[in-house]
Enzyme design. Structure first.
Site, PDB file in Angstrom:
ATOM      1  N   GLY A   1       0.815  -1.213   0.000  1.00  0.00           N
ATOM      2  CA  GLY A   1       0.000   0.000   0.000  1.00  0.00           C
ATOM      3  C   GLY A   1       0.850   1.265   0.000  1.00  0.00           C
ATOM      4  O   GLY A   1       0.419   2.305  -0.509  1.00  0.00           O
TER       5      GLY A   1
ATOM      6  N   GLU B   1       1.667   1.899  -3.422  1.00  0.00           N
ATOM      7  CA  GLU B   1       0.426   2.284  -4.121  1.00  0.00           C
ATOM      8  C   GLU B   1       0.111   3.767  -3.916  1.00  0.00           C
ATOM      9  O   GLU B   1      -0.400   4.427  -4.818  1.00  0.00           O
ATOM     10  CB  GLU B   1      -0.732   1.403  -3.661  1.00  0.00           C
ATOM     11  CG  GLU B   1      -0.592  -0.031  -4.192  1.00  0.00           C
ATOM     12  CD  GLU B   1      -1.688  -0.941  -3.684  1.00  0.00           C
ATOM     13  OE1 GLU B   1      -1.787  -1.116  -2.460  1.00  0.00           O
ATOM     14  OE2 GLU B   1      -2.445  -1.470  -4.519  1.00  0.00           O
TER      15      GLU B   1
ATOM     16  N   GLU C   1       2.458  -8.143  -1.902  1.00  0.00           N
ATOM     17  CA  GLU C   1       1.228  -8.648  -1.285  1.00  0.00           C
ATOM     18  C   GLU C   1       1.028 -10.150  -1.493  1.00  0.00           C
ATOM     19  O   GLU C   1       0.483 -10.837  -0.626  1.00  0.00           O
ATOM     20  CB  GLU C   1       0.012  -7.895  -1.843  1.00  0.00           C
ATOM     21  CG  GLU C   1      -0.208  -6.509  -1.248  1.00  0.00           C
ATOM     22  CD  GLU C   1       0.546  -5.405  -1.987  1.00  0.00           C
ATOM     23  OE1 GLU C   1       1.518  -5.724  -2.699  1.00  0.00           O
ATOM     24  OE2 GLU C   1       0.157  -4.239  -1.836  1.00  0.00           O
TER      25      GLU C   1
HETATM   26  C1  3H9 Z   1      -0.768  -4.358   1.555  1.00  0.00           C
HETATM   27  O1  3H9 Z   1      -0.089  -3.363   1.582  1.00  0.00           O
HETATM   28  C2  3H9 Z   1      -2.128  -4.409   0.926  1.00  0.00           C
HETATM   29  C3  3H9 Z   1      -2.359  -3.174   0.099  1.00  0.00           C
HETATM   30  O2  3H9 Z   1      -2.348  -3.522  -1.268  1.00  0.00           O
HETATM   31  C4  3H9 Z   1      -3.619  -2.462   0.456  1.00  0.00           C
HETATM   32  C5  3H9 Z   1      -4.890  -3.192   0.242  1.00  0.00           C
HETATM   33  C6  3H9 Z   1      -6.121  -2.342   0.449  1.00  0.00           C
HETATM   34  N1  3H9 Z   1       1.573  -4.309   9.005  1.00  0.00           N
HETATM   35  O3  3H9 Z   1       9.898  -7.280   9.558  1.00  0.00           O
HETATM   36  P1  3H9 Z   1      10.328  -6.504  10.736  1.00  0.00           P
HETATM   37  C7  3H9 Z   1       5.719  -5.087  11.921  1.00  0.00           C
HETATM   38  S1  3H9 Z   1      -0.223  -5.799   2.296  1.00  0.00           S
HETATM   39  C8  3H9 Z   1       1.673  -4.442  10.330  1.00  0.00           C
HETATM   40  O4  3H9 Z   1      10.845  -7.222  11.913  1.00  0.00           O
HETATM   41  P2  3H9 Z   1      12.477  -5.323   9.239  1.00  0.00           P
HETATM   42  C9  3H9 Z   1       6.323  -6.461  12.193  1.00  0.00           C
HETATM   43  O5  3H9 Z   1       5.327  -7.380  12.546  1.00  0.00           O
HETATM   44  C10 3H9 Z   1       1.339  -5.357   2.994  1.00  0.00           C
HETATM   45  N2  3H9 Z   1       2.843  -4.671  10.978  1.00  0.00           N
HETATM   46  O6  3H9 Z   1      11.358  -5.329  10.350  1.00  0.00           O
HETATM   47  C11 3H9 Z   1       7.267  -6.141  13.325  1.00  0.00           C
HETATM   48  O7  3H9 Z   1       6.496  -6.022  14.506  1.00  0.00           O
HETATM   49  P3  3H9 Z   1       7.068  -6.504  15.918  1.00  0.00           P
HETATM   50  C12 3H9 Z   1       2.422  -5.259   1.986  1.00  0.00           C
HETATM   51  C13 3H9 Z   1       3.936  -4.756  10.224  1.00  0.00           C
HETATM   52  O8  3H9 Z   1      13.156  -4.028   9.385  1.00  0.00           O
HETATM   53  C14 3H9 Z   1       7.774  -4.748  12.959  1.00  0.00           C
HETATM   54  O9  3H9 Z   1       6.806  -4.186  12.076  1.00  0.00           O
HETATM   55  N3  3H9 Z   1       3.659  -5.016   2.649  1.00  0.00           N
HETATM   56  C15 3H9 Z   1       3.907  -4.632   8.823  1.00  0.00           C
HETATM   57  O10 3H9 Z   1      13.249  -6.583   9.269  1.00  0.00           O
HETATM   58  C16 3H9 Z   1       9.111  -4.737  12.277  1.00  0.00           C
HETATM   59  O11 3H9 Z   1       9.063  -5.631  11.161  1.00  0.00           O
HETATM   60  C17 3H9 Z   1       4.469  -6.024   3.033  1.00  0.00           C
HETATM   61  O12 3H9 Z   1       4.214  -7.172   2.755  1.00  0.00           O
HETATM   62  C18 3H9 Z   1       2.654  -4.380   8.218  1.00  0.00           C
HETATM   63  N4  3H9 Z   1       2.533  -4.217   6.880  1.00  0.00           N
HETATM   64  O13 3H9 Z   1      11.682  -5.348   7.851  1.00  0.00           O
HETATM   65  C19 3H9 Z   1       5.693  -5.646   3.801  1.00  0.00           C
HETATM   66  N5  3H9 Z   1       5.169  -4.764   8.337  1.00  0.00           N
HETATM   67  O14 3H9 Z   1       8.219  -5.588  16.190  1.00  0.00           O
HETATM   68  C20 3H9 Z   1       5.767  -6.445   5.076  1.00  0.00           C
HETATM   69  C21 3H9 Z   1       5.961  -4.967   9.402  1.00  0.00           C
HETATM   70  O15 3H9 Z   1       5.914  -6.333  16.826  1.00  0.00           O
HETATM   71  N6  3H9 Z   1       6.863  -6.032   5.899  1.00  0.00           N
HETATM   72  N7  3H9 Z   1       5.234  -4.960  10.544  1.00  0.00           N
HETATM   73  O16 3H9 Z   1       7.478  -7.937  15.708  1.00  0.00           O
HETATM   74  C22 3H9 Z   1       8.156  -6.343   5.628  1.00  0.00           C
HETATM   75  O17 3H9 Z   1       8.471  -6.940   4.620  1.00  0.00           O
HETATM   76  C23 3H9 Z   1       9.192  -5.954   6.633  1.00  0.00           C
HETATM   77  O18 3H9 Z   1       8.551  -5.734   7.857  1.00  0.00           O
HETATM   78  C24 3H9 Z   1       9.996  -4.667   6.266  1.00  0.00           C
HETATM   79  C25 3H9 Z   1      10.893  -4.264   7.474  1.00  0.00           C
HETATM   80  C26 3H9 Z   1      10.881  -4.956   5.051  1.00  0.00           C
HETATM   81  C27 3H9 Z   1       9.076  -3.516   5.971  1.00  0.00           C
END
Ligand code: 3H9
Length: 651
Positions: free
Chosen positions: A121, A124, A144
Site C-alpha cells: 500500500g 500504491e 502482497e
Molecule cells: C498491503 O499493503 C495491501 C495493500 O495492497 C492495500 C490493500 C487495500 N503491518 O519485519 P520486521 C511489523 S499488504 C503491520 O521485523 P524489518 C512487524 O510485525 C502489505 N505490521 O522489520 C514487526 O512487529 P514486531 C504489503 C507490520 O526491518 C515490525 O513491524 N507489505 C507490517 O526486518 C518490524 O518488522 C508487506 O508485505 C505491516 N505491513 O523489515 C511488507 N510490516 O516488532 C511487510 C511490518 O511487533 N513487511 N510490521 O514484531 C516487511 O516486509 C518488513 O517488515 C519490512 C521491514 C521490510 C518492511
C-alpha cells in the site's frame, strides 16, 4: 470552520507541524505542503494514517498558499504497506483506494519522497502521486502475494502503466522488490538522490512549479500497456516458480494485470477489489499472514535481550574445521560482522582463509555483493589467528568441528577457558546433546547450540538450542547472529532431535509404516509432493543422505529398529522400496489419507514439544517446517494445517 480554513490560516506563517491524526502531521514550508506519516516501526497504513493523509491532502488542496504537496515518511521508511493486523476486520473508511483516488485527483502536484521500503500500500500511494523521487538506498515493491493477497489500492492497474506489463507481472506475481536504481531505469521513480531527501524533494517540487509541469496521472498512461505477445500472461503463469503454483493470489495478480491491459482503468480497479476480497477470504492468505507474524515472533523468546550483539560490526570467532566453516564465515561477513578465524595450524589457517575469500568472490560474481569496493571491505573484515587467546575479544565464538561429541566437547572446553563472561560460545550440532557438550565447559552459561538445516547456505531456518544453564545473553547473541545471517531462529530447549528432527522423525516413521502396509514409496512421495512439500519423505531421505536420515530416525540412542528398516528397504531396492519417485499418479482419496497420516503424526509430536516446553509457542514448530523442511508456506506448517483441517472436518 472547515479543517482547510483552520490550517490555511494557521500555516500562513512558518509553521509548526499540525496533527491530522495520531500518525499524520503536516507543515507548510514556503509554498510547499509537507505531509508526514509517522507510525513506527514501518509506517503501516492503519486507519489513523489513512484518515490523516486523506484530511491533509484535502486541506492542502484548498489552501491557497500551497502550490505543491510532498508526502514523506518519518523514521525508518516510507509506508511499508497496509497494516496487516487490520486484515480480517471490516475496512474502516477511508479505504486506501479512496485516499489514493483523492491524491490522484488533486489539482496541485503531489510528490512522493521515498526512503526505506515503499512496499505494498505504501508504493500504491506513491503510484497515485503525480511524481516520485527516492533515496538511492530505497527499495520498492508490491509483495502482497507473499501474504496471500494482491495489491488492493490500484497497484495492479497503475504499476503496469508505469513500468510495462512484463516487469509489472514479475514485480507483483513474484513479489520482486526493486532497488532505486532499477526503479529509475524502469520509470517507476522520476529521480533518485544520494542524501537529504527532504531538501531534494523541495527542490524537485520547486522545479515542477517553476516549469508548470503538467500533472502526470498514472491512470492516463497507455503507451506501456501492450504486452510483448498475446500469450505473455499464460506463459508467465505456466512458468511461475514451484512455490507459487497453486497460489490463488499469484493467479489473481496475473489476472488483474491482464485487466490493466484489457479494461478501462476504473473497471480494472473494481475487479482488483473483487480479487482482493476473494484472496483475503482464502485459507492461503490466513496461513501466509500467520507465517509472517510467526517468523517475527520467533525472534523474541522469554528472556530475550535486545541489542545483545554489541556494536555495529561485532567480532565473531570461528574455530574448528567442519564443512560449515567457509559458508558460515562468508555469510557472517556479508551480514556485517568481523570474523576472526582461528586454527592452530598455519597452513590450514591460510587455506581456510583463501576458501572464504574465494567464496566471497564467487558470490560477488553472482551479484550477491554489490560492488568491488564492498567485496574488498568484506575481505578486509576477515582476520585470522593461530593464537587461541585472541578469541577472548569476540562477542561470540562459533565452533564448527565435525559432529562428534569428543571433538566438540574438547573445543568448547578449551574455548571456555579463554573467553570472558559475556562471550557466547556457540556449538553447531544437528544431533548431539548441547547439555553434554556444555558439561565440558568452564562456562556452561555461555554455551548454546545452533543447528543449521541442509543445505545450510540456502535454508532460512536455524535452531538455537538452550540448555537449562544457558544464559539469556548467550541465547540472545545467537538470535541476533541469525538475523545477520538472514535466517529465522527458533529457540528450543535441548532435546533429542530439537524441533525439526524430532517432528521429522514422527513424520518419517509414519511414512515408513504406510510403506510397510504395501503402499509404494513413489506413491507416498507423490502424495506429499502434490500437497506442496518440497520433497516426498523418501526423496528427502535421499536428498539429505541415508546415513543422516537413519541417524535422525534413531536419535541419540543410536541404531534402532526404524533407521535400520529404512536402510534395509533401500538396499532391497524393490519396486515398492525406494527410490522410484517421478511421474506417479495415485487415487486422490489415497493421497489425502497419506498426507493426513504423515502430517498429523508430525503435528502430534509438535504438540508434545509445546507441552514439554521445548519451544515457547506452537508457531515456532510451524516455521521450522516452513523454512527448514520444505513445508508449503501457504498451508502454514503442520500444526496450523492440522488445526484448520480439524476445524473444516468439524464444520
Ligand atoms: C498491503 O499493503 C495491501 C495493500 O495492497 C492495500 C490493500 C487495500 N503491518 O519485519 P520486521 C511489523 S499488504 C503491520 O521485523 P524489518 C512487524 O510485525 C502489505 N505490521 O522489520 C514487526 O512487529 P514486531 C504489503 C507490520 O526491518 C515490525 O513491524 N507489505 C507490517 O526486518 C518490524 O518488522 C508487506 O508485505 C505491516 N505491513 O523489515 C511488507 N510490516 O516488532 C511487510 C511490518 O511487533 N513487511 N510490521 O514484531 C516487511 O516486509 C518488513 O517488515 C519490512 C521491514 C521490510 C518492511
Amino acid at each position: 470552520m472547515s479543517e482547510g480554513t483552520a490550517l490555511g490560516t494557521q500555516l500562513a506563517a512558518p509553521a509548526p507541524e499540525t496533527s491530522f491524526s495520531s500518525t499524520v502531521a503536516a507543515r507548510i514550508d514556503a509554498n510547499i505542503g509537507f505531509i508526514y506519516i509517522d507510525n513506527p516501526p514501518v509506517n503501516a497504513l492503519s486507519h489513523s494514517v489513512r484518515s490523516g493523509l486523506s484530511a491533509a491532502v484535502r486541506t492542502f488542496s484548498d489552501a491557497p498558499g500551497v502550490q505543491a504537496i510532498i508526502v514523506i515518511g518519518k523514521g525508518q521508511t516510507f509506508p511499508a504497506g497496509a497494516d496487516i493486523r487490520e486484515f480480517g476486520r471490516p475496512i474502516e473508511e477511508p479505504a486506501l483506494n479512496a485516499v489514493n483516488l483523492s491524491i490522484e485527483a488533486c489539482r496541485k502536484p503531489v510528490i512522493a519522497a521515498i526512503h526505506g521500503t515503499a512496499l505494498g500500500g505504501g508504493l500504491e500511494i506513491a503510484l497515485a502521486c503525480h511524481f516520485r523521487i527516492a533515496l538511492a538506498s530505497a527499495r520498492l515493491g508490491l509483495p502482497e502475494v507473499k501474504l496471500g493477497v494482491i495489491p488492493g489500492a490500484g497497484g495492479t492497474q497503475r504499476l503496469p502503466r508505469l513500468i510495462g506489463i512484463e516487469q509489472a507481472l514479475r514485480a507483483i506475481a513474484t513479489s520482486r522488490i526493486l532497488d532505486a536504481a532499477e526503479a529509475l531505469q524502469l520509470g517507476l521513480v522520476d529521480a533518485i538522490v544520494a542524501d537529504d531527501l527532504h531538501a531534494h524533494a523541495i527542490r524537485f517540487a520547486q522545479q515542477v512549479i517553476a516549469e508548470g509541469r503538467p500533472l502526470r496521472l498514472v491512470r492516463d498512461l497507455q503507451d506501456k500497456l501492450a504486452p510483448a505477445s498475446a500469450g505473455v500472461f499464460d506463459e508467465f503463469e505456466s512458468n511461475l516458480p514451484a512455490r507459487l503454483r497453486n497460489r490463488l493470489a499469484a493467479t489473481r495478480a496475473i489476472r488483474s494485470v491482464r485487466n490493466a491491459a484489457a479494461l478501462p482503468f476504473d473497471e480494472g480497479l473494481r475487479k482488483e477489489r473483487e480479487y482482493v476480497e476473494e484472496c483475503k477470504a482464502s485459507p492461503q492468505s490466513a496461513a501466509l499472514q500467520y507465517v509472517f507474524f510467526a517468523e517475527r515472533a520467533a525472534f523474541k523468546f522469554d528472556g530475550y535481550i535486545a541489542g545483545a550483539l554489541a556494536g555495529p560490526e561485532p567480532l565473531v570467532g570461528i574455530a574448528g574445521a567442519g564443512a560449515l566453516r567457509t559458508p558460515l564465515a562468508a555469510a557472517l561477513l556479508i551480514g556485517g560482522c568481523r570474523v576472526l578465524l582461528f586454527d592452530q595450524n598455519a597452513r590450514a589457517l591460510s587455506d581456510a582463509s583463501s576458501a572464504i575469500v574465494e567464496r566471497l568472490e564467487r558470490l560477488s560474481s553472482k551479484g550477491r555483493i554489490a560492488s568491488r569496493q564492498e567485496l574488498q571491505s568484506l575481505t578486509a573484515a576477515l582476520e585470522v589467528t593461530s593464537e587461541a587467546a585472541s578469541l577472548r575479544h569476540c562477542t561470540a565464538v562459533i565452533e564448527v568441528e565435525p559432529d562428534m561429541l569428543s571433538s566438540k566437547s574438547a573445543i568448547v572446553g578449551a574455548l571456555s577457558a579463554l573467553v570472558g563472561e559475556k562471550t557466547a560460545l556457540i556449538t553447531t550440532t544437528a544431533l548431539l546433546s548441547v547439555d553434554e557438550i556444555a558439561a565440558a565447559s568452564r562456562r556452561p552459561a555461555n554455551v548454546v547450540g545452533m543447528h543449521f538445516f541442509i543445505p545450510a547456505s540456502t535454508m532460512r531456518q536455524v535452531e538455537i538450542v538452550r540448555t537449562d544453564r544457558s544464559s539469556n545473553l548467550a541465547a540472545s547473541i545467537a538470535v541476533e547472529l541469525s538475523r545477520r545471517l538472514e535466517k529465522i531462529p527458533v529457540v528450543s530447549r535441548d532435546c533429542d532431535g530439537f524441533v525439526g528432527d524430532r517432528t521429522l522423525r514422527a513424520y518419517l516413521k509414519e511414512a515408513i509404516a504406510i510403506l510397510e502396509e504395501g503402499v509404494p514409496a513413489a506413491h507416498i512421495d507423490a502424495a506429499l509432493r502434490d500437497f506442496g512439500m518440497a520433497h516426498g519423505p523418501f526423496e528427502l531421505c535421499d536428498f539429505i543422505g541415508l546415513d543422516l536420515a537413519q541417524r535422525i530416525l534413531d536419535g541419540r540412542s543410536g541404531p534402532g529398529e526404524t533407521g535400520t528398516k529404512l536402510i534395509d528397504l533401500q538396499r532391497a531396492g524393490t519396486p515398492d522400496g525406494m527410490p522410484a519417485h517421478a511421474g506417479t499418479s495415485i487415487p486422490k482419496i489415497l493421497a489425502a489419507a497419506i498426507v493426513e497420516r504423515c502430517l498429523l503424526a508430525a503435528a502430534a509430536e509438535a504438540k508434545r514439544l509445546v507441552a514439554e516446553g521445548i519451544v515457547s509457542r506452537p508457531s515456532d514448530v510451524d516455521i521450522v517446517w516452513v523454512n527448514g523442511l520444505g513445508f508449503p508456506e501457504h498451508c502454514g506448517g503442520p500444526l496450523f494445517w492440522a488445526t484448520q483441517t480439524t476445524a473444516s472436518v468439524q464444520r
